[in-house]
Design a protein around this motif. Structure first.
Motif, PDB file in Angstrom:
ATOM      1  N   ALA A  90       0.796  -1.336  -0.129  1.00 43.64           N
ATOM      2  CA  ALA A  90       0.161  -0.168   0.068  1.00 43.64           C
ATOM      3  C   ALA A  90       1.018   0.858  -0.238  1.00 43.64           C
ATOM      4  O   ALA A  90       1.860   1.179   0.529  1.00 43.64           O
ATOM      5  N   VAL A  91       0.503   2.216  -0.143  1.00 46.37           N
ATOM      6  CA  VAL A  91       1.322   3.569  -0.512  1.00 46.37           C
ATOM      7  C   VAL A  91       0.310   4.245   0.143  1.00 46.37           C
ATOM      8  O   VAL A  91      -1.310   4.954  -0.122  1.00 46.37           O
ATOM      9  N   ARG A  92       0.359   5.737   1.043  1.00 49.78           N
ATOM     10  CA  ARG A  92      -0.335   5.974   2.102  1.00 49.78           C
ATOM     11  C   ARG A  92      -0.123   7.240   1.165  1.00 49.78           C
ATOM     12  O   ARG A  92       1.701   8.371   1.108  1.00 49.78           O
ATOM     13  N   GLU A  93      -0.748   8.293   0.300  1.00 44.61           N
ATOM     14  CA  GLU A  93      -1.137   9.743  -0.386  1.00 44.61           C
ATOM     15  C   GLU A  93      -1.289  10.650   0.494  1.00 44.61           C
ATOM     16  O   GLU A  93      -2.545  10.703   0.573  1.00 44.61           O
ATOM     17  N   ARG A  94      -1.083  11.986   0.564  1.00 44.92           N
ATOM     18  CA  ARG A  94      -1.830  13.134   0.418  1.00 44.92           C
ATOM     19  C   ARG A  94      -3.208  13.123  -0.570  1.00 44.92           C
ATOM     20  O   ARG A  94      -3.004  13.340  -1.978  1.00 44.92           O
ATOM     21  N   ALA A  95      -4.421  13.414   0.071  1.00 41.31           N
ATOM     22  CA  ALA A  95      -5.244  13.536  -1.383  1.00 41.31           C
ATOM     23  C   ALA A  95      -5.341  14.636  -2.058  1.00 41.31           C
ATOM     24  O   ALA A  95      -4.861  15.858  -2.093  1.00 41.31           O
ATOM     25  N   THR A  96      -5.892  14.203  -2.926  1.00 40.97           N
ATOM     26  CA  THR A  96      -5.518  15.297  -4.441  1.00 40.97           C
ATOM     27  C   THR A  96      -6.505  16.638  -4.329  1.00 40.97           C
ATOM     28  O   THR A  96      -7.676  15.847  -4.472  1.00 40.97           O
ATOM     29  N   LEU A  97      -6.206  17.515  -4.335  1.00 46.00           N
ATOM     30  CA  LEU A  97      -7.784  17.745  -4.512  1.00 46.00           C
ATOM     31  C   LEU A  97      -8.522  18.581  -5.985  1.00 46.00           C
ATOM     32  O   LEU A  97      -7.764  19.517  -6.259  1.00 46.00           O
ATOM     33  N   SER A  98      -9.184  17.837  -6.291  1.00 39.22           N
ATOM     34  CA  SER A  98      -9.786  18.416  -7.335  1.00 39.22           C
ATOM     35  C   SER A  98     -10.490  19.546  -7.114  1.00 39.22           C
ATOM     36  O   SER A  98     -10.113  20.657  -8.589  1.00 39.22           O
ATOM     37  N   TYR A  99     -11.657  20.047  -6.366  1.00 39.27           N
ATOM     38  CA  TYR A  99     -12.405  21.379  -6.264  1.00 39.27           C
ATOM     39  C   TYR A  99     -11.203  21.954  -5.099  1.00 39.27           C
ATOM     40  O   TYR A  99     -11.763  21.498  -3.970  1.00 39.27           O
ATOM     41  N   ARG A 100     -10.763  23.283  -5.214  1.00 39.34           N
ATOM     42  CA  ARG A 100     -10.330  24.240  -3.995  1.00 39.34           C
ATOM     43  C   ARG A 100     -10.973  25.544  -3.797  1.00 39.34           C
ATOM     44  O   ARG A 100     -11.950  26.244  -5.015  1.00 39.34           O
ATOM     45  N   CYS A 101     -11.049  25.815  -3.166  1.00 40.23           N
ATOM     46  CA  CYS A 101     -12.128  26.634  -2.002  1.00 40.23           C
ATOM     47  C   CYS A 101     -11.252  28.307  -2.491  1.00 40.23           C
ATOM     48  O   CYS A 101     -10.619  27.895  -1.916  1.00 40.23           O
ATOM     49  N   ALA A 102     -11.817  28.896  -3.008  1.00 41.44           N
ATOM     50  CA  ALA A 102     -10.997  29.971  -4.130  1.00 41.44           C
ATOM     51  C   ALA A 102     -10.636  31.421  -3.037  1.00 41.44           C
ATOM     52  O   ALA A 102      -9.816  31.298  -2.784  1.00 41.44           O
TER      53      ALA A 102
END
Length: 438
Positions: A90-102
């Protein structure tokens, strides 16, 4: 020899199973080849290391910290050798934000933005809003960012709710200074004008009741008066019979009813009938006559030909003024009125004939005052006998009018005179307003 497995590989077959933790680093890898390359750089640091489950091994680099945690060891494996086989399960990675709060991005933070701002979308921007910065006013689940927070429709202050009334329909926002709460539902609010439409105050002085009945009288352009009254102070003109709801009247139009011209009275009746449902029939000619009689137009009330002609002229006027709705209702009713008129004309002629015979009988009954009483007699209406299947269910009724001082002489002692008139004429003779009239 070291074997590296990605998260999509088959069942692990190595002696040591590990979890690769990249959350503290800035690395963003994709595909098995990139993970294998990273592992080749890390595995040399594990040579000779004692192995035990749960123990983390950490590397610091210019990409940040990288950690490996052992989650399973084959029996007898305690130290790493060159031929030790590792499986990355398994690989633990930071979640990739598809939608970021402006808004957060302007503050130097990176936060997930699940909400869409309508104002940003209208401006062609794809900015999103997070849970902290989203603006959702009371009354509607419509989201906005702080920059596009709605303003009050009246004073332009920041809005706090959306009006649920018939004019706004949650589209218009308002501030608390213009919030009027629903009297029973704490989750529903109105602006002042919509509240007045939904819960109008009774026009009666000193009454705070809700005006549930509106005045139906319309002006020349077809707009209703609109004054409201509560059920306790409501006034109605029962123009459609007792089984149907009549015209609502405010105090002003109720007081002016008897002074209104006949054609205007008929226009009000037809206009109300036309505004109601399609199956709501326009009144018959006799109903118009009844309503005209009750508003003081007694002579016209029994002249059905004149009533019909006035309705025809009213239809022409409505067509000329562009009031197609009322003109259409009058046009649809015309064929029925013509059939009714043909029957009523014969009945009216029979009423005049019976009245002439009654006058002769009165003159003969009282030689001294008979001519005076006979001359004062006036025909109100004649109702033909009601016959069903050859059986007379009700005798004909001759309704007459006579000044009150002469009525006693007309009736005679113990009703002997009027009884003789009924026998001679073969119909009942009654005064206008008799409760048994219908």
């Amino acid at each position: 020899m070291t074997v590296v497995h990605s998260e999509h590989s088959a069942v692990p077959a190595g002696e040591v199973e590990v979890v690769l933790d990249l959350r503290a680093s800035t690395l963003s890898l994709s595909g098995a080849a990139q993970y294998a390359e990273l592992w080749n750089q890390l595995e040399s640091a594990l040579l000779g290391q004692s192995l035990r489950t749960g123990a983390p091994y950490q590397w610091s680099s210019h990409f940040g910290d990288i950690t490996v945690e052992i989650v399973r060891l084959a029996p007898g494996v305690t130290v790493t050798h060159e031929n030790t086989r590792f499986d990355v399960v398994a690989v633990r990675e930071r979640a990739t934000l598809s939608y970021r709060c402006a808004t957060c991005a302007e503050l130097g933070k990176e936060t997930y933005g699940p909400f869409v701002c309508r104002g940003c979308a209208d401006a062609g921007r794809r900015d999103r809003v997070c849970d902290e910065h989203v603006v959702i006013l009371d009354g509607a689940l419509i989201t906005a960012c702080p920059l596009h927070r709605p303003e009050c429709g009246e004073c332009r202050q920041p809005a706090t709710f959306r009006c649920a009334g018939p004019r706004c329909r949650t589209k218009t926002a308002w501030c608390d200074a213009h919030r009027v709460a629903h009297p029973e539902d704490p989750d529903t609010d109105y602006c002042p004008s919509c509240y007045q439409l939904v819960f109008p105050v009774c026009e009666h002085s000193g009454c705070n009741g809700v005006g549930t009945m509106a005045c139906d009288i319309v002006d020349g352009s077809g707009h209703p008066c609109g004054r409201q009254a509560c059920t306790r102070h409501a006034l109605r003109w029962q123009v459609f019979g007792h089984e149907r709801t009549g015209l609502g009247l405010c105090k002003q139009h109720h007081a002016a009813l008897r002074g209104t011209a006949p054609v205007e009275l008929m226009r009000q009746i037809v206009s109300t009938a036309a505004r109601r449902s399609d199956d709501f029939r326009t009144p018959r000619l006799v109903s118009f006559g009844h309503n005209l009689r009750n508003t003081g137009h007694r002579q016209l009330a029994v002249d059905y030909r004149s009533i019909y002609e006035q309705l025809r002229r009213l239809r022409d006027d409505c067509e000329g003024s562009g009031d197609r709705h009322v003109a259409g209702a009058l046009r649809r009713a015309d064929a029925g009125w013509q059939r009714e008129l043909a029957a009523l004309v014969g009945t009216a002629e029979e009423g005049e004939r019976l009245l002439a015979r009654l006058r002769l009988l009165v003159e003969q009954q009282d030689g001294r005052r008979g001519p005076e009483i006979a001359a004062a007699l006036r025909l109100v209406e004649f109702k033909a006998p009601r016959v069903r299947n050859g059986v007379t269910e009700r005798r004909g009724i001759l309704f007459i009018d006579l000044p009150a001082p002469l009525r006693g002489l007309f009736i005679g002692a113990k009703g002997v005179n009027v009884a003789r008139y009924r026998t001679e004429l073969g119909v009942d003779v009654k005064f206008e307003g008799d409760r048994s009239r219908r």
